[in-house]
Design a protein around this motif. Structure first.
Motif, PDB file in Angstrom:
ATOM      1  N   PRO A   1      -9.700  11.738   4.741  1.00 26.79           N
ATOM      2  CA  PRO A   1      -8.915  10.558   4.592  1.00 26.79           C
ATOM      3  C   PRO A   1      -8.387  10.120   3.377  1.00 26.79           C
ATOM      4  CG  PRO A   1     -11.199  10.144   5.690  1.00 26.79           C
ATOM      5  CD  PRO A   1     -10.955  11.576   5.107  1.00 26.79           C
ATOM      6  N   ASP A   2      -7.023   9.465   3.412  1.00 29.48           N
ATOM      7  CA  ASP A   2      -6.451   9.174   2.041  1.00 29.48           C
ATOM      8  C   ASP A   2      -7.233   8.329   1.339  1.00 29.48           C
ATOM      9  OD1 ASP A   2      -3.809  10.168   2.860  1.00 29.48           O
ATOM     10  OD2 ASP A   2      -3.306   8.454   4.271  1.00 29.48           O
ATOM     11  N   THR A   3      -7.155   8.498   0.002  1.00 26.39           N
ATOM     12  CA  THR A   3      -7.716   7.848  -0.904  1.00 26.39           C
ATOM     13  C   THR A   3      -6.963   7.030  -1.901  1.00 26.39           C
ATOM     14  OG1 THR A   3      -8.022   9.768  -2.556  1.00 26.39           O
ATOM     15  CG2 THR A   3     -10.045   9.374  -1.033  1.00 26.39           C
ATOM     16  N   ALA A   4      -5.536   7.365  -2.209  1.00 32.10           N
ATOM     17  CA  ALA A   4      -4.782   6.597  -2.824  1.00 32.10           C
ATOM     18  C   ALA A   4      -4.060   5.574  -1.953  1.00 32.10           C
ATOM     19  CB  ALA A   4      -3.884   7.753  -3.367  1.00 32.10           C
ATOM     20  N   ALA A   5      -3.461   4.442  -2.705  1.00 35.65           N
ATOM     21  CA  ALA A   5      -2.722   3.651  -1.999  1.00 35.65           C
ATOM     22  C   ALA A   5      -1.460   3.958  -1.498  1.00 35.65           C
ATOM     23  CB  ALA A   5      -2.598   2.392  -2.845  1.00 35.65           C
ATOM     24  N   PRO A   6      -0.780   3.701  -0.695  1.00 37.58           N
ATOM     25  CA  PRO A   6       0.480   4.163  -0.257  1.00 37.58           C
ATOM     26  C   PRO A   6       1.616   3.801  -1.366  1.00 37.58           C
ATOM     27  CG  PRO A   6      -0.064   2.066   1.068  1.00 37.58           C
ATOM     28  CD  PRO A   6      -1.483   2.628   0.413  1.00 37.58           C
ATOM     29  N   ALA A   7       2.487   4.631  -1.321  1.00 39.07           N
ATOM     30  CA  ALA A   7       3.658   4.301  -2.211  1.00 39.07           C
ATOM     31  C   ALA A   7       4.254   3.217  -1.949  1.00 39.07           C
ATOM     32  CB  ALA A   7       4.610   5.496  -2.263  1.00 39.07           C
ATOM     33  N   GLY A   8       5.023   2.414  -3.074  1.00 40.19           N
ATOM     34  CA  GLY A   8       5.603   1.230  -2.932  1.00 40.19           C
ATOM     35  C   GLY A   8       6.774   1.249  -3.790  1.00 40.19           C
ATOM     36  N   GLY A   9       7.377   0.041  -3.813  1.00 36.64           N
ATOM     37  CA  GLY A   9       8.672  -0.311  -4.867  1.00 36.64           C
ATOM     38  C   GLY A   9       9.577  -1.168  -4.100  1.00 36.64           C
ATOM     39  N   THR A  45       6.490  -1.280   1.191  1.00 36.67           N
ATOM     40  CA  THR A  45       5.597  -0.244   1.245  1.00 36.67           C
ATOM     41  C   THR A  45       5.918   0.851   2.076  1.00 36.67           C
ATOM     42  OG1 THR A  45       3.999  -2.161   0.875  1.00 36.67           O
ATOM     43  CG2 THR A  45       3.123  -0.038   1.857  1.00 36.67           C
ATOM     44  N   ALA A  46       5.503   2.102   1.798  1.00 33.82           N
ATOM     45  CA  ALA A  46       5.780   3.125   2.668  1.00 33.82           C
ATOM     46  C   ALA A  46       5.228   2.959   4.105  1.00 33.82           C
ATOM     47  CB  ALA A  46       5.533   4.266   1.876  1.00 33.82           C
ATOM     48  N   PRO A  47       5.831   3.576   4.916  1.00 37.97           N
ATOM     49  CA  PRO A  47       5.192   3.881   6.201  1.00 37.97           C
ATOM     50  C   PRO A  47       4.012   4.557   6.206  1.00 37.97           C
ATOM     51  CG  PRO A  47       7.308   4.708   6.423  1.00 37.97           C
ATOM     52  CD  PRO A  47       7.384   4.018   4.920  1.00 37.97           C
ATOM     53  N   HIS A  48       3.166   4.350   7.285  1.00 37.60           N
ATOM     54  CA  HIS A  48       1.924   5.272   7.089  1.00 37.60           C
ATOM     55  C   HIS A  48       2.083   6.375   8.219  1.00 37.60           C
ATOM     56  CE1 HIS A  48      -2.222   6.535   6.598  1.00 37.60           C
ATOM     57  NE2 HIS A  48      -2.379   6.357   7.751  1.00 37.60           N
ATOM     58  N   PHE A  49       1.763   7.622   7.691  1.00 38.03           N
ATOM     59  CA  PHE A  49       1.411   8.731   8.628  1.00 38.03           C
ATOM     60  C   PHE A  49       0.158   9.307   8.498  1.00 38.03           C
ATOM     61  CE2 PHE A  49       6.148   8.540   7.955  1.00 38.03           C
ATOM     62  CZ  PHE A  49       6.583   9.084   9.063  1.00 38.03           C
ATOM     63  N   GLU A  50      -0.754   9.372   9.585  1.00 39.26           N
ATOM     64  CA  GLU A  50      -2.001  10.102   9.267  1.00 39.26           C
ATOM     65  C   GLU A  50      -1.846  11.433   8.513  1.00 39.26           C
ATOM     66  OE1 GLU A  50      -4.642   8.666   9.936  1.00 39.26           O
ATOM     67  OE2 GLU A  50      -4.266   7.030  11.158  1.00 39.26           O
ATOM     68  N   PRO A  51      -2.820  11.699   7.765  1.00 49.18           N
ATOM     69  CA  PRO A  51      -2.782  13.138   6.991  1.00 49.18           C
ATOM     70  C   PRO A  51      -2.558  14.141   7.839  1.00 49.18           C
ATOM     71  CG  PRO A  51      -4.684  11.473   6.454  1.00 49.18           C
ATOM     72  CD  PRO A  51      -4.078  10.879   7.443  1.00 49.18           C
ATOM     73  N   TYR A  52      -3.080  14.443   8.972  1.00 53.99           N
ATOM     74  CA  TYR A  52      -2.865  15.562   9.967  1.00 53.99           C
ATOM     75  C   TYR A  52      -1.251  15.572  10.265  1.00 53.99           C
ATOM     76  CZ  TYR A  52      -4.779  11.877  12.968  1.00 53.99           C
ATOM     77  OH  TYR A  52      -5.102  10.685  13.565  1.00 53.99           O
ATOM     78  N   ASP A  53      -0.695  14.360  10.588  1.00 54.58           N
ATOM     79  CA  ASP A  53       0.595  14.241  11.175  1.00 54.58           C
ATOM     80  C   ASP A  53       1.446  14.738   9.732  1.00 54.58           C
ATOM     81  OD1 ASP A  53       0.337  13.535  13.811  1.00 54.58           O
ATOM     82  OD2 ASP A  53       0.041  11.417  12.919  1.00 54.58           O
ATOM     83  N   ARG A  54       0.962  14.427   8.576  1.00 52.52           N
ATOM     84  CA  ARG A  54       1.988  14.766   7.528  1.00 52.52           C
ATOM     85  C   ARG A  54       2.126  16.461   7.305  1.00 52.52           C
ATOM     86  NH1 ARG A  54      -0.656  10.378   4.997  1.00 52.52           N
ATOM     87  NH2 ARG A  54      -1.929  11.833   3.790  1.00 52.52           N
ATOM     88  N   VAL A  55       1.050  17.377   7.907  1.00 50.60           N
ATOM     89  CA  VAL A  55       0.975  18.676   7.498  1.00 50.60           C
ATOM     90  C   VAL A  55       1.026  19.553   8.753  1.00 50.60           C
ATOM     91  CG1 VAL A  55      -0.239  18.222   5.423  1.00 50.60           C
ATOM     92  CG2 VAL A  55      -1.496  18.639   7.508  1.00 50.60           C
ATOM     93  N   ILE A  56       1.227  18.957   9.865  1.00 56.07           N
ATOM     94  CA  ILE A  56       1.529  19.818  11.133  1.00 56.07           C
ATOM     95  C   ILE A  56       3.107  20.695  11.256  1.00 56.07           C
ATOM     96  CG2 ILE A  56       2.340  18.010  12.504  1.00 56.07           C
ATOM     97  CD1 ILE A  56       0.273  20.703  13.802  1.00 56.07           C
ATOM     98  N   MET A  57       2.590  21.920  11.489  1.00 55.23           N
ATOM     99  CA  MET A  57       3.990  22.570  11.658  1.00 55.23           C
ATOM    100  C   MET A  57       4.045  23.008  12.918  1.00 55.23           C
ATOM    101  SD  MET A  57       3.827  25.205   8.264  1.00 55.23           S
ATOM    102  CE  MET A  57       2.708  26.233   8.663  1.00 55.23           C
ATOM    103  N   GLU A  58       5.049  22.243  13.720  1.00 57.14           N
ATOM    104  CA  GLU A  58       5.414  22.648  15.058  1.00 57.14           C
ATOM    105  C   GLU A  58       6.829  22.168  15.414  1.00 57.14           C
ATOM    106  OE1 GLU A  58       2.729  19.650  16.939  1.00 57.14           O
ATOM    107  OE2 GLU A  58       3.771  18.059  16.219  1.00 57.14           O
TER     108      GLU A  58
END
Length: 447
Positions: A57-65, A69-82
């Motif tokens: 699970p994510d431990t850091a707060a989402p990026a902002g600026g 606030t940045a949209p959220h993608f689950e960790p497994y969605d961010r690294v899937i190669m397909e």
């Protein structure tokens, strides 16, 4: 009979089975995409169900600026190669490299912690000289001075802090550096943030199955960072505005105008983006001949003074505290040219309010800037919301009706278009007073 044969072969089977597991997996390469086991990097990162089982699970707060606030993608969605992007990657020259050539870590293991151990790099282009330079040395050699690398805002933060410039960034208090990296550097990045993954403000993660995208997507990459100013204006998102004519009429995307040197740098340090030598200019495409309005004002102000719509402003950021205490608002201000040494052709230009405030870094232990007056709190700006006919150019009578100030029964018509001293907050006066139009306009205008 079968039982007898099995009993005789059982010792051999017990010996061979582990060997097959070990040496069989060891023979799998990145090219065996149809038979990848979990014991390889690609084996894990092409199996969505497996990624869901082993993700952290994510431990850091989402990026902002500035873009929110940045949209959220689950960790497994961010690294899937397909998908098609992964297939394109497998057919590209980048697939000739092993995963560990770029990411370090350990391949040929099903142990996630071991695979990501040692000097593992989540984002290899953070070490772009080593990881990208062998093939892209011409770009890498220039990138260290690119504004995408973050030198622009470091200049203002350091000089307002009483230092000489971005080269002194490391001399800032450590808490302030941490605050800058956590809050201001989320739009700055390296090669991968444009060409492989989404920028942090877009939620991070692979944008197209690990495919290396030569020309980044305007909507999914450029505008995710350049949202509150560039994209907001170009797409005509604000109430009462229209999309830029270069989008609606020409279908232009960012890289149709902004290419090469401006994006990657040219190896020469610049203080801000307007110092790049190869910037797009209106004159590159537009001939101003036979237009009396252009001839009359060509050396007075930049094209945007007439052809921009109202644009986004905000101000007085309390970094990691209250945020922008002057919330986002649409405005239009003409001021004296704040960068005449860089843009010497214009007496007046459009300016945009910035986030600067004396106590920007109070939450990080810096009560006030030492030298806020080093820069105006309004910047030279070229809004990306161009129209041929705007509230300045569309008139039923003389052109000046919509831009010159005039007194009608004690009311100064069009005064709101210009930046005067009385538009500034008290603490802005010293820094910004030098670009206000007080005493710079014809005297008859304000009588």
């Amino acid at each position: 009979m079968n039982t007898i044969i099995f009993s005789k072969l059982k010792p051999l089977f017990i010996f061979l089975f582990p060997a097959l597991l070990i040496f069989g997996c060891a023979k799998v390469t990145n090219k065996d995409k149809d038979t990848l086991p979990y014991g390889t990097c690609e084996g894990c990162h092409t199996d969505y169900d497996h990624l869901q089982l082993v993700y952290s699970p994510d431990t850091a707060a989402p990026a902002g600026g500035c873009g929110g606030t940045a949209p959220h993608f689950e960790p497994y969605d961010r690294v899937i190669m397909e998908g098609g992007g992964y297939e394109a990657f497998k057919s590209s020259t980048h697939d000739l490299l092993k995963c560990t050539d770029c990411h370090n870590g350990v391949d040929k293991t099903s142990d996630k912690d071991l695979a990501h151990s040692g000097d593992f790099l989540r984002h290899p282009s953070e070490q772009y000289v080593e990881k990208c330079g062998d093939c892209h040395d011409d770009i890498v050699g220039d990138f260290s001075t690119s504004l995408h690398h973050g030198t622009g805002q470091k200049r203002k933060v350091t000089m307002r802090s009483g230092l000489s410039g971005p080269e002194d960034f490391s001399q800032l208090p450590q808490h302030q550096i941490e605050g800058y990296n956590a809050n201001c550097a989320t739009c700055h990045g390296t090669c991968g943030n444009c060409h492989v993954v989404r920028p942090p403000l877009a939620g991070g993660g692979l944008v197209d199955g690990h495919n290396f995208i030569k020309s980044p997507s305007m909507l999914n990459t450029c505008i995710k960072c350049h949202s509150s100013r560039g994209g907001h204006a170009y797409l005509g998102l604000a109430s009462g505005t229209e999309p830029d004519v270069h989008l609606t009429e020409a279908g232009y995307h960012c890289i149709d105008c902004h290419t090469g040197t401006e994006l990657h740098g040219n190896g020469m340090p610049v203080d801000h983006r307007y110092e790049y030598s190869d910037l797009p200019e209106c004159d590159d495409c537009h001939d101003r001949a036979d237009n009396m309005y252009h001839d009359m004002h060509y050396n007075d102000f930049n094209c945007h003074v007439c052809h921009s719509q109202d644009y986004n402003n905000c101000g007085e950021c309390h970094v990691h505290g209250d945020g922008a205490r002057i919330p986002s608002y649409q405005d239009f201000k003409i001021a004296l040219n704040p960068i005449p040494e860089t843009k010497p052709g214009y007496k007046m230009t459009l300016v945009r309010r910035t986030l600067a405030a004396p106590d920007n870094w109070e939450v990080y232990g810096v009560d006030e800037y030492a030298s806020l007056e080093a820069f105006p709190t309004y910047n030279y700006t070229t809004p990306h919301n161009i129209l041929r006919w705007t509230s300045r150019t569309q008139t039923d009578g003389a052109c000046y009706v919509n831009c010159h100030i005039r007194n009608e029964g004690g009311d100064l018509i069009n005064k709101e278009l210009y930046l005067f001293m009385d538009d500034l907050l008290e603490w802005e006066a010293e820094a910004t007073g030098k670009i206000t139009v007080d005493n710079a306009l014809p005297a008859i205008w304000t009588k």
